[in-house]
Design a protein around this motif. Structure first.
Motif, PDB file in Angstrom:
ATOM      1  N   ILE A 134      57.276  69.631  25.793  1.00 12.76           N
ATOM      2  CA  ILE A 134      57.723  70.358  26.987  1.00 12.76           C
ATOM      3  C   ILE A 134      57.202  69.648  28.236  1.00 12.76           C
ATOM      4  O   ILE A 134      57.949  69.403  29.181  1.00 12.76           O
ATOM      5  CB  ILE A 134      57.252  71.832  26.973  1.00 12.76           C
ATOM      6  CG1 ILE A 134      57.904  72.596  25.827  1.00 12.76           C
ATOM      7  CG2 ILE A 134      57.557  72.512  28.308  1.00 12.76           C
ATOM      8  CD1 ILE A 134      57.317  73.977  25.582  1.00 12.76           C
ATOM      9  N   ALA A 135      55.923  69.298  28.235  1.00 16.53           N
ATOM     10  CA  ALA A 135      55.314  68.629  29.392  1.00 16.53           C
ATOM     11  C   ALA A 135      56.001  67.288  29.661  1.00 16.53           C
ATOM     12  O   ALA A 135      56.302  66.961  30.818  1.00 16.53           O
ATOM     13  CB  ALA A 135      53.819  68.442  29.171  1.00 16.53           C
ATOM     14  N   ASP A 136      56.269  66.518  28.615  1.00 19.65           N
ATOM     15  CA  ASP A 136      56.956  65.230  28.790  1.00 19.65           C
ATOM     16  C   ASP A 136      58.358  65.438  29.344  1.00 19.65           C
ATOM     17  O   ASP A 136      58.799  64.716  30.235  1.00 19.65           O
ATOM     18  CB  ASP A 136      57.045  64.475  27.450  1.00 19.65           C
ATOM     19  CG  ASP A 136      55.701  63.994  26.965  1.00 19.65           C
ATOM     20  OD1 ASP A 136      54.732  63.974  27.760  1.00 19.65           O
ATOM     21  OD2 ASP A 136      55.607  63.641  25.774  1.00 19.65           O
ATOM     22  N   TRP A 137      59.065  66.433  28.812  1.00 17.13           N
ATOM     23  CA  TRP A 137      60.431  66.722  29.258  1.00 17.13           C
ATOM     24  C   TRP A 137      60.449  67.159  30.730  1.00 17.13           C
ATOM     25  O   TRP A 137      61.284  66.691  31.499  1.00 17.13           O
ATOM     26  CB  TRP A 137      61.045  67.794  28.350  1.00 17.13           C
ATOM     27  CG  TRP A 137      62.353  68.309  28.802  1.00 17.13           C
ATOM     28  CD1 TRP A 137      63.559  67.678  28.747  1.00 17.13           C
ATOM     29  CD2 TRP A 137      62.614  69.591  29.391  1.00 17.13           C
ATOM     30  NE1 TRP A 137      64.543  68.484  29.263  1.00 17.13           N
ATOM     31  CE2 TRP A 137      63.992  69.658  29.663  1.00 17.13           C
ATOM     32  CE3 TRP A 137      61.811  70.690  29.705  1.00 17.13           C
ATOM     33  CZ2 TRP A 137      64.582  70.771  30.236  1.00 17.13           C
ATOM     34  CZ3 TRP A 137      62.406  71.797  30.264  1.00 17.13           C
ATOM     35  CH2 TRP A 137      63.767  71.834  30.535  1.00 17.13           C
ATOM     36  N   VAL A 138      59.518  68.022  31.103  1.00 20.56           N
ATOM     37  CA  VAL A 138      59.453  68.479  32.499  1.00 20.56           C
ATOM     38  C   VAL A 138      59.152  67.293  33.422  1.00 20.56           C
ATOM     39  O   VAL A 138      59.770  67.140  34.469  1.00 20.56           O
ATOM     40  CB  VAL A 138      58.419  69.601  32.692  1.00 20.56           C
ATOM     41  CG1 VAL A 138      58.191  69.916  34.158  1.00 20.56           C
ATOM     42  CG2 VAL A 138      58.853  70.854  31.944  1.00 20.56           C
ATOM     43  N   GLY A 139      58.222  66.436  33.011  1.00 21.06           N
ATOM     44  CA  GLY A 139      57.898  65.270  33.818  1.00 21.06           C
ATOM     45  C   GLY A 139      59.096  64.349  34.002  1.00 21.06           C
ATOM     46  O   GLY A 139      59.376  63.878  35.098  1.00 21.06           O
ATOM     47  N   ALA A 140      59.829  64.112  32.919  1.00 20.18           N
ATOM     48  CA  ALA A 140      61.028  63.263  32.998  1.00 20.18           C
ATOM     49  C   ALA A 140      62.126  63.925  33.829  1.00 20.18           C
ATOM     50  O   ALA A 140      62.790  63.255  34.620  1.00 20.18           O
ATOM     51  CB  ALA A 140      61.539  62.962  31.588  1.00 20.18           C
ATOM     52  N   SER A 141      62.293  65.222  33.677  1.00 23.82           N
ATOM     53  CA  SER A 141      63.319  65.956  34.455  1.00 23.82           C
ATOM     54  C   SER A 141      62.993  65.925  35.942  1.00 23.82           C
ATOM     55  O   SER A 141      63.872  65.795  36.772  1.00 23.82           O
ATOM     56  CB  SER A 141      63.406  67.408  33.992  1.00 23.82           C
ATOM     57  OG  SER A 141      63.874  67.483  32.666  1.00 23.82           O
ATOM     58  N   ALA A 142      61.717  66.064  36.277  1.00 26.06           N
ATOM     59  CA  ALA A 142      61.302  66.093  37.692  1.00 26.06           C
ATOM     60  C   ALA A 142      61.543  64.749  38.373  1.00 26.06           C
ATOM     61  O   ALA A 142      61.808  64.702  39.559  1.00 26.06           O
ATOM     62  CB  ALA A 142      59.829  66.482  37.790  1.00 26.06           C
ATOM     63  N   ARG A 143      61.447  63.662  37.609  1.00 26.18           N
ATOM     64  CA  ARG A 143      61.674  62.335  38.189  1.00 26.18           C
ATOM     65  C   ARG A 143      63.150  62.008  38.323  1.00 26.18           C
ATOM     66  O   ARG A 143      63.527  61.111  39.055  1.00 26.18           O
ATOM     67  CB  ARG A 143      60.996  61.275  37.332  1.00 26.18           C
ATOM     68  CG  ARG A 143      59.487  61.303  37.438  1.00 26.18           C
ATOM     69  CD  ARG A 143      58.843  60.127  36.727  1.00 26.18           C
ATOM     70  NE  ARG A 143      59.040  60.139  35.279  1.00 26.18           N
ATOM     71  CZ  ARG A 143      58.295  60.808  34.418  1.00 26.18           C
ATOM     72  NH1 ARG A 143      57.291  61.528  34.856  1.00 26.18           N
ATOM     73  NH2 ARG A 143      58.528  60.732  33.122  1.00 26.18           N
ATOM     74  N   ALA A 144      63.997  62.743  37.600  1.00 25.76           N
ATOM     75  CA  ALA A 144      65.442  62.450  37.601  1.00 25.76           C
ATOM     76  C   ALA A 144      66.096  62.816  38.924  1.00 25.76           C
ATOM     77  O   ALA A 144      65.646  63.574  39.688  1.00 25.76           O
ATOM     78  CB  ALA A 144      66.125  63.201  36.472  1.00 25.76           C
TER      79      ALA A 144
END
Length: 144
Positions: A134-144
């Motif tokens: 979840i943390a990795d996904w949120v981090g990647a989504s926030a950078r998108a």
């Protein structure tokens, strides 16, 4: 620079200096903390406002109390919220209490995570997911 955040308790929009995010910034109306290290149960009205206004990612767990996988997801979601600190906010919305969320957000199954920021959907993820993912996904989504 200032950041816009909706109070997840009362729904009031707040503008706070970016450097105060980790310093216990509070809502100007109700006084509740704007950044919490755990998910907050919210209403559909507050979600509608926060998804449009918030400058930080808002990650929402759409769930229901009768759903076994949703109950399994809860602790992992809480761990991710704690791990990400003030880089994102985490909320939970009970789809039974707000049945119109199914059609509004095209929900096909729960648990469902959707990340929002500044009026747009950053991404979605269905199913039980470990906190680290979840943390990795949120981090990647926030950078998108």
């Amino acid at each position: 620079m200032s950041i816009k955040l909706t109070c997840l308790t009362c729904g009031q929009g707040n503008r706070i200096p970016e450097d105060r995010l980790g310093g216990g910034a509070k809502c100007g109306t109700c006084g509740d903390r704007l950044m919490k290290d755990k998910p907050v149960e919210i209403s559909l009205d507050i979600l509608k406002k926060a998804e449009r206004l918030d400058d930080l990612p808002l990650v929402v767990d759409f769930w229901a109390s009768w759903c076994g996988p949703c109950r399994m997801m809860g602790p992992e979601f809480a761990k991710a919220a704690s791990a990400l600190g003030n880089r994102a906010r985490f909320a939970k919305l009970d789809t039974e209490a707000y049945p119109e969320t199914g059609s509004r957000y095209s929900i096909r199954g729960i648990p469902l995570l959707i990340a929002f920021r500044s009026g747009r959907e950053l991404g979605r993820r269905t199913g039980v997911t470990p906190a680290g993912e979840i943390a990795d996904w949120v981090g990647a989504s926030a950078r998108a």
